[in-house]
Design an enzyme around this catalytic site. Structure first.
Site, PDB file in Angstrom:
ATOM      1  CG  HIS A 350     -23.104  28.481  30.474  1.00  0.00           C
ATOM      2  ND1 HIS A 350     -22.807  27.239  29.940  1.00  0.00           N
ATOM      3  CD2 HIS A 350     -22.359  28.586  31.600  1.00  0.00           C
ATOM      4  CE1 HIS A 350     -21.939  26.622  30.718  1.00  0.00           C
ATOM      5  NE2 HIS A 350     -21.646  27.419  31.741  1.00  0.00           N
ATOM      6  CE  LYS A 535     -33.893  23.088  20.561  1.00  0.00           C
ATOM      7  NZ  LYS A 535     -32.451  23.180  20.636  1.00  0.00           N
ATOM      8  NE  ARG A 536     -37.254  25.512  30.652  1.00  0.00           N
ATOM      9  CZ  ARG A 536     -37.215  25.798  31.954  1.00  0.00           C
ATOM     10  NH1 ARG A 536     -36.580  25.010  32.795  1.00  0.00           N
ATOM     11  NH2 ARG A 536     -37.851  26.850  32.423  1.00  0.00           N
ATOM     12  CE  LYS A 541     -33.530  27.111  24.683  1.00  0.00           C
ATOM     13  NZ  LYS A 541     -32.153  26.608  24.447  1.00  0.00           N
ATOM     14  CB  THR A 643     -25.639  20.233  25.106  1.00  0.00           C
ATOM     15  OG1 THR A 643     -26.767  20.677  25.878  1.00  0.00           O
ATOM     16  CG2 THR A 643     -24.415  21.016  25.498  1.00  0.00           C
ATOM     17  CE  LYS A 647     -27.403  16.074  26.044  1.00  0.00           C
ATOM     18  NZ  LYS A 647     -28.276  16.974  26.797  1.00  0.00           N
TER      19      LYS A 647
HETATM   20  C1  26W Z   1     -30.585  33.858  36.278  1.00  0.00           C
HETATM   21  C2  26W Z   1     -31.468  33.116  35.370  1.00  0.00           C
HETATM   22  C3  26W Z   1     -30.710  32.220  34.469  1.00  0.00           C
HETATM   23  C4  26W Z   1     -30.818  30.847  34.641  1.00  0.00           C
HETATM   24  C5  26W Z   1     -30.101  29.994  33.819  1.00  0.00           C
HETATM   25  C6  26W Z   1     -29.897  32.732  33.489  1.00  0.00           C
HETATM   26  C7  26W Z   1     -29.188  31.886  32.685  1.00  0.00           C
HETATM   27  C8  26W Z   1     -29.275  30.532  32.858  1.00  0.00           C
HETATM   28  C9  26W Z   1     -28.456  29.580  32.015  1.00  0.00           C
HETATM   29  C10 26W Z   1     -27.068  30.120  31.772  1.00  0.00           C
HETATM   30  C11 26W Z   1     -29.151  29.270  30.741  1.00  0.00           C
HETATM   31  C12 26W Z   1     -28.549  28.121  30.049  1.00  0.00           C
HETATM   32  O1  26W Z   1     -28.770  26.980  30.423  1.00  0.00           O
HETATM   33  N1  26W Z   1     -27.793  28.385  28.993  1.00  0.00           N
HETATM   34  C13 26W Z   1     -27.425  27.324  28.083  1.00  0.00           C
HETATM   35  O2  26W Z   1     -26.185  26.774  28.455  1.00  0.00           O
HETATM   36  C14 26W Z   1     -25.879  25.651  27.649  1.00  0.00           C
HETATM   37  C15 26W Z   1     -24.621  25.023  28.171  1.00  0.00           C
HETATM   38  O3  26W Z   1     -23.526  25.810  27.890  1.00  0.00           O
HETATM   39  C16 26W Z   1     -25.757  26.061  26.189  1.00  0.00           C
HETATM   40  O4  26W Z   1     -25.541  24.913  25.416  1.00  0.00           O
HETATM   41  C17 26W Z   1     -27.029  26.769  25.731  1.00  0.00           C
HETATM   42  O5  26W Z   1     -26.842  27.266  24.421  1.00  0.00           O
HETATM   43  C18 26W Z   1     -27.360  27.886  26.679  1.00  0.00           C
HETATM   44  O6  26W Z   1     -28.619  28.456  26.350  1.00  0.00           O
END
Ligand code: 26W
Length: 790
Positions: A350, A535-536, A541, A643, A647
């Site tokens: 992701h 968004k975060r 971003k 995503t 929406k």
């Molecule tokens: C280990 C710390 C950590 C925590 C969360 C690393 C990475 C993450 C996630 C993978 C971050 C995340 O939410 N990524 C998002 O995933 C969405 C679903 O596929 C995508 O639509 C977003 O573009 C992506 O940033």
């Protein structure tokens, strides 16, 4: 009163009577909500018992995050009970919306990855898959955000007090997870047997949430594991007067599922987080293997009946854990265990941000789970041996699972999983061409793409009933709820329907404005263009690029207040990870800009900035329908998919965006003429870095308009933000300055288009019509067919 309403009323009466010992008339709002939850939960339990299961492979979706939001309206909607429940509550003298608001969001996730898992659960269930979600039962979800003097303050997010109503506790399915200790090797019949001695046991208690689908009898489960000590109190210590110490073991165990780590897209390497991960996967894999063995008497056919989906690398320890169960528990030899394991796992990546990739210190893994470390070392040894002759020394170093005392989880997943996919076409291409190019060269068939999707029943029909009504009226059916591509038929509608669409948007804007007025005292004019970035908070971003544009408009209005100007309200909603200083500074900056505008009579009424406090799923449900312009402005190549963008599209917002993530496919679906695209393309970004042409300082010196805005950020607001402006001039890794002119020009086009209401509304309809392929039903069908083979 209809029969169904009468039944619901009787059930509510019974629940209040049996659970709270009261008459319905005496119940509090909270009790009414709980009674509703019980009625709905019972309905789902009954369905689950009746559900007929097909014999195919079972899907197990492992994710450290499920960002569910509220469940009441979702479940009632899926069961086809929402209208009757609402009406019954009204008959009883309650405002249903008021009752539904009692429910806290289950915020067991940070952002995109967690919300995606929640949408996928719905689609897996609705499309009839036999699927189970697994995660942790965090006592506190992602923190609740307060804004105090313009800055973010984090407070604990309590959800279980009410959220518990959805959870069942099958006590006989508790698992035991072992931490620490040391490995003892004994020789038995010519083979080495591995056991761990001196380990600490933590109990994993299942808390099951039932997931009902739409218009189906299929009911699935989301299993959340809660950690508990086998010894809740040390009696001798307690009686010896050591009251706190006597409960230390319980506290240490419970700490594992105390809270969700708030880092999103940033790896922290905390020891408790590693414990969370192992606790999660060990409980999950043990429970599945036990159930399988009880039914089939062997684990040798495990891969034929189950697939384990790994949502990013966070559950990757499931791989060595399964090997451990097969080798140490079942007595299999390595090769047999590997043969099974290597056919069981599918992995979705992701993010390609390097700071988000999980790399655990070998010493920590060794300390927390010594046997798992041995297995990882063995996987690595065999992997390096396998690729040995085929790659040079540099590639070997980059591909290794363990290197230089560090365990790289993404490399483990790519090697051990039989399928690897990205979450948009562009992102999957980057995986193949960049970060996993060497692995792709060796095993090209392993790599696929499944573009993300969202649950359009929730994100359109449920949150925007007026738009749902519009669609059903003009398509003469509700088929689109299960056949998302039916939305395409909307393109054929005559222009005469556009005013209806505009009226719906206006009502939704008023609803949002009223809500924000009520909850945070914001004064918002619904005649303004609603421009939204929620968004975060992350530098990639580029919320800051949005701020640069706002200040450009501000200065332009100050310079010439007589100009024709399309009034705009800018909404931001974003949580920053607690340790992410730069992100928190951007939140403070946004609030400073909001203040500047509110205090300036020249621009007030034409510009407005609102920082929406505590952005979360339930707020998104109000924001999406009310949005006219969706900001999807990440630097090309950085946002894996996005995503939120989808929406907004389902709700008829137009998008201003870069050619990044799923924006690319949205543009292809809706047509470039129906989007506002700007900025560098991904290959251009690449070329600038490769050729060493990145020079933000030069842009600052040459672009007067931009420089003036940045100087204002540095020293022209209520407090100085020299760190932010300086960071852009000296570094600007996300190329805000490079994309600035193109962004501002595209924003001017947005304003111009907005003046032509007929054109705007036609573009809006074109977007809704093209949104069908971004429904999670489509994504899940692709996973089911292409990856899970169910
Ligand atoms: C280990 C710390 C950590 C925590 C969360 C690393 C990475 C993450 C996630 C993978 C971050 C995340 O939410 N990524 C998002 O995933 C969405 C679903 O596929 C995508 O639509 C977003 O573009 C992506 O940033």
């Amino acid at each position: 009163m209809s029969k169904l309403k009468q039944t619901i009323k009787q059930q509510l009466t019974d629940k209040i009577y049996l659970h709270f010992g009261r008459r319905l008339e005496e119940a509090t709002k909270g009790q009414i909500w709980q009674a509703c939850a019980l009625v709905i939960r019972d309905e789902m339990s009954a369905k689950k018992v009746k559900a007929k299961r097909t014999g195919g492979r079972e899907v197990h979706y492992l994710s450290m995050e499920f960002l569910l939001g509220r469940s009441m309206t979702k479940n009632a909607y899926n069961l086809g009970l929402l209208d009757d429940l609402t009406a019954t509550l009204k008959d009883l003298g309650y405002d249903a919306a008021d009752i539904f608001e009692v429910e806290p969001d289950a915020a067991l996730g940070n952002g995109g990855l967690g919300r995606l898992a929640a949408c996928y659960l719905d689609s897996m269930t609705t499309t009839g898959l036999n699927a189970t979600g697994y995660s942790l039962c965090y006592e506190y979800g992602v923190f609740a955000q307060k804004i105090v003097n313009g800055e973010q303050v984090e407070t604990p997010d309590v959800w279980l007090d009410k959220g518990e109503m959805w959870l069942l506790s099958p006590a006989d399915e508790v698992q035991e997870v072992q931490f620490g200790g040391h490995v003892v090797e004994t020789r038995l019949n010519g083979r080495t047997k591995f056991t761990v001695e001196g380990a600490t046991t933590v109990l994993a208690v299942p808390r099951d949430m039932l997931i009902g689908g739409y218009k189906t009898d299929n009911v699935n489960t989301l299993r959340l594991w809660a950690a508990k000590s086998p010894v809740s109190i040390d009696m001798p210590r307690f009686f010896g007067g050591e009251y706190v110490k006597s409960q230390e073991q319980e506290a240490a165990a419970a700490a594992i599922t105390k809270l969700l780590y708030p880092e999103d897209n940033h790896f922290e390497g905390k020891s408790l987080r590693l414990r969370q991960q192992y606790f999660f996967v060990s409980a999950t894999m043990q429970s599945i293997c036990k159930r399988h063995k009880a039914k089939h008497g062997t684990l040798e056919n495990l891969h034929k009946m189950h697939v384990f989906h790994i949502n990013d690398t966070h559950p990757a320890l499931a791989i060595p854990e399964l090997l451990r169960i097969l080798i140490d528990g079942e007595g299999m030899c390595w090769d047999d265990a590997w043969e099974i394991t290597s056919q069981c796992f599918a992995y979705t990546n992701h993010t390609i941000l390097s700071e988000a990739l999980e790399c655990w210190p070998q010493s920590l893994i060794e300390h927390v789970m010594p046997r798992i470390w041995q297995i990882l070392r063995e996987i690595n040894k065999r992997y390096l041996h396998q690729i040995g002759g085929k790659v040079d020394e540099n590639d070997r170093r980059d591909m290794a699972i363990v290197w230089d005392g560090v365990v790289r989880m993404a490399n483990l997943c790519v090697f051990a999983a039989y399928s690897v996919n990205g979450v948009s076409a562009l992102h999957s291409d980057i995986l193949k061409e960049d970060i996993f190019r060497r692995e792709y060269a060796m095993t090209p068939k392993k790599f696929t793409n499944v573009t993300n999707g969202v649950d359009h029943r929730r994100w359109l029909a449920q949150v925007n009933p007026k738009l749902d009504g519009f669609i059903q009226k003009h398509l003469h059916s509700d088929d689109y709820l299960l056949k998302c591509n039916d939305l395409e038929k909307l393109v054929k509608l005559p222009n005469s329907v556009l005013q209806e669409l505009a009226d719906i948007k206006r009502e939704d804007k008023i609803a949002l404005a009223n809500h924000l007025n009520r909850t945070q005292g914001a004064l918002i004019d619904e005649n303004m263009l609603f421009d939204v970035q929620v968004k975060r908070l992350h530098e990639y971003k580029r919320q800051l690029l949005n701020v640069l544009h706002i200040l450009t408009l501000y200065q332009s209005l100050r310079d010439n207040s007589e100009q024709d100007f399309v009034p705009r309200a800018f909404f931001f909603g974003a949580k920053a990870a607690s340790g992410y200083y730069a992100a928190k500074r951007i939140i403070a900056l946004i609030n400073s800009v909001a203040k500047l505008i509110d205090n300036d009579p020249v621009v007030r009424g034409r510009l407005k900035v609102v920082f929406v406090e505590n952005y979360r799923v339930s707020l998104a449900e109000l924001i999406m329908p009310a949005t006219e312009l969706s900001e999807q402005i990440s630097l090309a190549g950085k946002e894996a998919s996005g995503t939120g963008n989808m929406k907004f599209m389902f709700n008829g917002a137009l998008t201003i965006g870069t050619m990044d993530g799923a924006n690319v496919e949205m543009c292809e679906a809706a047509g470039e003429e129906n989007m506002f695209i700007f900025g560098l393309r991904e290959h251009e970004v690449e070329a600038i870095w490769r050729e060493g042409r990145h020079d933000p300082g030069a842009i600052y010196r040459e672009n007067k308009r931009l420089a003036s805005v940045m100087d204002m950020i540095a020293t022209g607001l209520d407090v100085p933000y020299e760190d932010i402006a300086g960071g852009l001039i000296h570094n600007d890794p996300y190329m805000l300055l490079t994309d600035y002119d193109s962004y501002v020009a595209e924003q001017a086009k947005v304003s111009e288009t907005y003046c032509d209401a007929a054109k705007w509304n036609a573009m809006s309809l074109a977007n809704i019509a093209a949104a069908g392929r971004f429904a999670s039903d489509r994504s899940i069908k692709e996973y089911a067919k292409g990856i899970w083979r169910v």
